[in-house]
Design an enzyme around this catalytic site. Structure first.
Site, PDB file in Angstrom:
ATOM      1  CE  LYS A   1     -13.615  -7.390   3.134  1.00  0.00           C
ATOM      2  NZ  LYS A   1     -13.149  -8.783   3.632  1.00  0.00           N
TER       3      LYS A   1
ATOM      4  CE  LYS B   1      -4.650  -0.648   1.591  1.00  0.00           C
ATOM      5  NZ  LYS B   1      -5.198  -2.028   0.839  1.00  0.00           N
TER       6      LYS B   1
ATOM      7  CE  LYS C   1      -8.011 -15.098  -0.297  1.00  0.00           C
ATOM      8  NZ  LYS C   1      -7.409 -15.154   0.821  1.00  0.00           N
TER       9      LYS C   1
END
Ligand code: TRP
Length: 345
Positions: free
Chosen positions: A210, A126, A207
Site C-alpha cells: 500500500k 527509516k 512486493k
C-alpha cells in the site's frame, strides 16, 4: 469453538496460532489476502487461533486521523470475516482492548539492548533515510514480541518480511526464560512455502504494498472497473511468450501467480492453457478472475459494515477470550521479576 472454551477436550492439545495485521488502510490488497488472511482462515480448522488487529502498531509511523483509524479497524474486521475468519472458531480482537500487551512489552523492553532494537530493519532503514522516526517505531518489534509471547503461541503465520521480528521474539523468550525460569513458549514463524508472493503491477520486482503508487496495487475493495484497468495496464516483459520465469519475466510471472492463486489452479496448468496466446489474453483472464473474487468479497464487507455494532460485539467477545490468557501471563511475569503482588482485598 472459541479458543478458551473448555467444552472441547482437544482444545488444550491443539497448536496455538497467533497473528496480527495493522489496520493501516481501508482495503486489503490481494497480496495481504493471499499472503496472510487466506492462511488464517485455513488454520482455524486444526488450531487454536488468536487473530488481532495491531492498532497500537498503527500509530508508530504516521498517526492517522482518529476517525480514520476507528473506521480502518472496523473495516479490517469486516475484511477478516469476508476472508472466512470465523468468530465462532477464532478469537478476533483489537490489540488496544487487551492491556497486557503493553504491560508485557515494558518488561521485554528492559531486556532488549538499545543496539539490538536499532538493528531491526524497519527502524534502521527509516532512520538511515533521515525520516522522522518515533521511539514507538524503535520499540515496535518488542511490542510485537509481547503480542506473541503473552498468548504462549506456538506458531506465528507471517510473511517473510516479519522473520526478523520473530527471531527477536524467540531471543527475548529465551533470555527471559534463562534469567527467570521457564515462562514463555518459544514460538516458530510459520511461513507457508506455497504461498504466492504477489508483486506490484507497475514494478514487479517489489512486493505489492500500500505504500507504493496505487496503480500497482489490487485493492479488494476497488471497483471492478478499476481492478480491470490496473491489470490491463500492468507492466509486462519483453517478448510475447507466456512463461513462468520470475527472473526474466517478472511481470508475466506475477500475473500467472495471481491467476493461479485466485482461481485455485497451478501455474503449470495455466502455462499449458495459455500456450500460443499473448499477454492480452492473459490479462483478460486475470482481470475476470480477480473481479470474480473481489466483487463478492466487497459485498460481504459492505454488508458487515452496515452493522458496526455487530463488529464491536465480535471484538468484545474476542477480547474476552484473549484477556484471561494475557492476564495470566502478565501475572506470572510480574511475579517472576519480583514485583510485589498487589494484595487483593
Ligand atoms: N508487524 C506485523 C506486520 O506489520 C503485524 C504484527 C504486530 C504481528 N504484532 C504481531 C504479526 C504479532 C504477527 C504477530 O505485518
Amino acid at each position: 469453538m472459541p479458543p478458551t472454551s473448555s467444552t472441547s477436550p482437544a482444545t488444550s492439545q491443539r497448536t496455538r496460532v497467533l497473528s496480527g495485521i495493522q489496520p493501516t488502510s481501508l482495503s486489503q490488497h490481494i497480496g495481504n489476502y493471499l499472503g496472510a488472511t487466506k492462511q488464517w482462515a485455513e488454520l482455524q480448522d486444526d488450531h487454536e487461533v488468536f487473530f488481532f488487529l495491531a492498532d497500537l502498531h498503527a500509530l508508530t509511523v504516521e498517526a492517522p486521523e482518529p476517525a480514520v483509524l476507528t473506521q480502518r479497524s472496523r473495516q479490517a474486521v469486516a475484511q477478516l470475516l469476508a476472508a472466512g475468519v470465523d468468530p465462532d472458531r477464532s478469537a478476533i480482537f483489537l490489540q488496544s482492548h487487551v492491556p497486557g500487551h503493553t504491560q508485557l512489552s515494558w518488561v521485554l523492553e528492559c531486556l532488549t539492548g538499545y543496539g539490538e532494537a536499532g538493528r531491526m530493519t524497519q527502524f534502521k532503514d527509516k532512520s538511515a533515510r533521515g525520516e522522522r522516526v518515533s521511539v514507538g517505531l524503535l520499540t515496535y518489534p518488542i511490542l510485537q514480541a509481547a503480542d506473541i509471547l503473552i498468548y504462549q503461541a506456538h506458531q506465528v503465520p507471517v510473511g517473510e518480511d516479519q522473520r526478523q521480528h520473530i527471531e527477536l521474539t524467540r531471543n527475548l523468550a529465551q533470555r527471559f526464560n534463562a534469567r527467570y525460569g521457564e515462562t514463555f513458549v518459544v514460538p516458530d514463524a510459520y511461513i507457508p512455502k506455497a504461498s504466492a508472493k504477489i508483486l506490484d503491477l507497475q514494478d514487479p520486482t517489489a512486493k505489492m504494498s500500500k505504500s507504493l503508487p496505487d496503480a500497482g496495487t489490487l485493492n479488494l475493495l476497488d471497483d471492478p472497473a478499476v481492478l480491470t484497468k490496473k491489470i490491463k495496464r500492468a507492466v509486462t516483459d519483453t517478448g510475447s511468450e507466456i512463461r513462468f520465469d520470475p527472473q526474466t519475466k517478472p511481470g508475466v510471472s506475477n500475473l500467472l501467480a495471481i491467476l493461479a492463486a485466485v482461481s485455485s489452479t497451478t501455474i503449470d496448468t495455466l502455462v499449458g492453457q495459455f500456450d500460443g496466446q499473448g499477454y492480452g489474453a492473459l490479462k483478460v483472464a486475470v482481470a475476470e478472475a480477480v473481479v470474480a473474487f473481489a466483487e463478492p468479497f466487497a459485498t460481504r464487507v459492505r454488508e458487515t459494515m452496515a452493522d458496526p455494532a455487530e463488529i464491536d460485539r465480535i471484538l468484545a467477545r474476542g477480547a474476552e477470550q484473549a484477556r484471561p490468557v494475557a492476564e495470566a501471563t502478565v501475572a506470572d511475569v510480574y511475579e517472576r521479576v519480583g514485583f510485589l503482588p498487589p494484595l487483593r482485598t
